[in-house]
Write an enzyme that holds these catalytic residues in place. Structure first.
Site, PDB file in Angstrom:
ATOM      1  N   ASP A  89       0.877  -1.162   0.000  1.00 27.46           N
ATOM      2  CA  ASP A  89       0.000   0.000   0.000  1.00 27.46           C
ATOM      3  C   ASP A  89       0.924   1.225   0.000  1.00 27.46           C
ATOM      4  OD1 ASP A  89      -2.189   1.841   0.895  1.00 27.46           O
ATOM      5  OD2 ASP A  89      -1.085   1.747   2.778  1.00 27.46           O
ATOM      6  N   ASP A 134      -1.432  -0.987   6.016  1.00 30.76           N
ATOM      7  CA  ASP A 134      -1.664  -0.452   7.363  1.00 30.76           C
ATOM      8  C   ASP A 134      -3.120  -0.070   7.627  1.00 30.76           C
ATOM      9  OD1 ASP A 134      -1.672   1.802   5.598  1.00 30.76           O
ATOM     10  OD2 ASP A 134      -1.454   3.092   7.334  1.00 30.76           O
ATOM     11  N   ASP A 138      -7.029  -1.868   3.740  1.00 30.16           N
ATOM     12  CA  ASP A 138      -6.082  -2.886   3.274  1.00 30.16           C
ATOM     13  C   ASP A 138      -6.439  -4.281   3.778  1.00 30.16           C
ATOM     14  OD1 ASP A 138      -4.578  -0.860   2.082  1.00 30.16           O
ATOM     15  OD2 ASP A 138      -3.389  -0.534   3.890  1.00 30.16           O
TER      16      ASP A 138
HETATM   17  P1  ADP Z   1      -4.800   5.724  -0.593  1.00 29.01           P
HETATM   18  O1  ADP Z   1      -4.972   4.410  -1.298  1.00 29.01           O
HETATM   19  O2  ADP Z   1      -3.714   6.544  -1.230  1.00 29.01           O
HETATM   20  O3  ADP Z   1      -4.599   5.557   0.874  1.00 29.01           O
HETATM   21  P2  ADP Z   1      -7.682   6.439  -0.606  1.00 29.01           P
HETATM   22  O4  ADP Z   1      -8.162   5.225  -1.307  1.00 29.01           O
HETATM   23  O5  ADP Z   1      -8.072   6.634   0.820  1.00 29.01           O
HETATM   24  O6  ADP Z   1      -6.094   6.632  -0.794  1.00 29.01           O
HETATM   25  O7  ADP Z   1      -8.171   7.717  -1.425  1.00 29.01           O
HETATM   26  C1  ADP Z   1      -7.858   7.857  -2.805  1.00 29.01           C
HETATM   27  C2  ADP Z   1      -8.038   9.284  -3.239  1.00 29.01           C
HETATM   28  O8  ADP Z   1      -9.384   9.703  -2.997  1.00 29.01           O
HETATM   29  C3  ADP Z   1      -7.175  10.288  -2.480  1.00 29.01           C
HETATM   30  O9  ADP Z   1      -5.890  10.393  -3.050  1.00 29.01           O
HETATM   31  C4  ADP Z   1      -7.998  11.550  -2.651  1.00 29.01           C
HETATM   32  O10 ADP Z   1      -7.735  12.139  -3.894  1.00 29.01           O
HETATM   33  C5  ADP Z   1      -9.426  11.054  -2.614  1.00 29.01           C
HETATM   34  N1  ADP Z   1     -10.009  11.149  -1.260  1.00 29.01           N
HETATM   35  C6  ADP Z   1     -10.389  10.144  -0.454  1.00 29.01           C
HETATM   36  N2  ADP Z   1     -10.887  10.606   0.708  1.00 29.01           N
HETATM   37  C7  ADP Z   1     -10.781  11.952   0.677  1.00 29.01           C
HETATM   38  C8  ADP Z   1     -11.102  13.031   1.570  1.00 29.01           C
HETATM   39  N3  ADP Z   1     -11.636  12.830   2.783  1.00 29.01           N
HETATM   40  N4  ADP Z   1     -10.847  14.279   1.150  1.00 29.01           N
HETATM   41  C9  ADP Z   1     -10.315  14.514  -0.051  1.00 29.01           C
HETATM   42  N5  ADP Z   1      -9.988  13.564  -0.939  1.00 29.01           N
HETATM   43  C10 ADP Z   1     -10.228  12.300  -0.606  1.00 29.01           C
HETATM   44 MG    MG Z   2      -2.402   3.081   3.878  1.00 26.42          MG
END
Ligand code: ADP
Ligand code: MG
Length: 293
Positions: A38, A238, A242
């Site tokens: 991740d 983490d 995941d």
């Molecule tokens: P990652 O796999 O990088 O941990 P997430 O799956 O949680 O990321 O989120 C993917 C994308 O969705 C983020 O990069 C962001 O662009 C958008 N996103 C998700 N949650 C939020 C939020 N609370 N505020 C703004 N953007 C968000």
């Molecule tokens: Mg993570």
């Protein structure tokens, strides 16, 4: 000799800071050929910091950050915390902001609601398309090429601002990936971030494969797809998101600083956030299993 070697193996692992909860996991670990990570919170520190803001509205530049931070009151995503920190660093008082109305959270895309009677949304391009908001700018491109996570602000249906966040890679990430390569293992990164941002981070780290734009509920399928191609996959993660991927993998490895859900889902826990423990797990398990046979 078998159980003795196994116990010795888990003991050596524990000494190194690795908790192996499931003895059979040691056997599976010995045959891993691909390690998927991740991105956020695993390869990076998981504390994004606002580093760039571009106004798209041409009118009201002042309170984009205030509106965004108010909307994020409904979220506990790392990006929501990053908005709060940025607002407070600019002398705002996050606790006195209004709470959003009609708040909705779309995992992997972003959030939406109303603040002070204004309809606002914050998220990535997938969220913009869902809202039918057309974007006629490449303001985000440079940010993504720098590896920044881009978040768009939409106010009353129009793109209003672009925010770029930096999340520092963990110190040992490059060394850990180099070690895995020395062992002949393929490495990959799975992220919900944009392709351009994820590619930059992956390239800086020396990652073989970058799978970006993977929605939280698709991470396990991404692991399964590699397995269907014949790979024996370890997954390192983490977050709550995941957990299904950690279960799907031949070997799930959770960062000890991660969520309890991730810890419960994985047979292996790294008790320090030291990515060198990933090659260490595989080394210890390979040694243990070779003693048995
Ligand atoms: P990652 O796999 O990088 O941990 P997430 O799956 O949680 O990321 O989120 C993917 C994308 O969705 C983020 O990069 C962001 O662009 C958008 N996103 C998700 N949650 C939020 C939020 N609370 N505020 C703004 N953007 C968000
Ligand atoms: Mg993570």
């Amino acid at each position: 000799a078998t159980p003795t070697a196994m116990v010795a193996g888990t003991g050596a692992a524990a000494k190194a800071g690795i908790l192996i909860k499931d003895i059979e996991a040691m056997e599976r670990a010995a045959s891993i050929d691909t390690v998927l990570f991740d991105k956020t919170g695993t390869l990076t520190e998981g504390h994004p910091v606002l580093s760039d803001t571009v106004d798209l509205s041409g009118v009201d530049t002042s309170d984009h950050l205030r509106l965004a931070t108010a909307l994020q009151r409904g979220s506990d995503h790392p990006l929501a915390k990053a908005f709060r920190s940025a607002f407070e660093a600019a002398d705002g008082d996050a606790a006195s902001l209004p709470s959003p109305r009609n708040f909705t959270n779309r995992p992997g895309e972003g959030v939406a609601g109303e603040v002070d009677g204004v309809s606002v949304a914050l998220g990535n391009r997938a969220l913009l398309s869902r809202l039918g908001v057309a974007l006629d700018t490449n303001a985000a491109q440079k940010m993504e090429e720098l590896g920044e996570t881009v978040v768009y602000l939409v106010r009353d249906g129009k793109p209003a601002a672009v925010f770029g966040f930096r999340d520092a890679p963990r110190p040992m990430a490059v060394a850990a990936l180099a070690r895995l390569k020395e062992r002949g293992l393929a490495t990959g990164m799975v992220s919900g971030d944009s392709q351009a941002a994820a590619d930059r981070v992956g390239r800086d780290l020396g990652m073989d494969l970058v799978l970006a734009g993977v929605r939280p509920d698709r991470k396990a399928k991404t692991v399964a797809a590699r397995q269907q191609d014949g790979a024996r996959v370890a997954m390192v993660g983490d977050g709550i998101n995941d957990a299904p991927a950690l279960v799907q993998a031949d070997l799930g490895i959770a960062m000890g600083t991660g969520s309890d859900v991730a810890l419960d889902a994985a047979p292996v826990t790294l008790m320090r956030s030291d990515l060198m423990l990933v090659p260490a797990v595989l080394d210890i398990c390979r040694k243990t299993v070779s003693k048995i046979r």
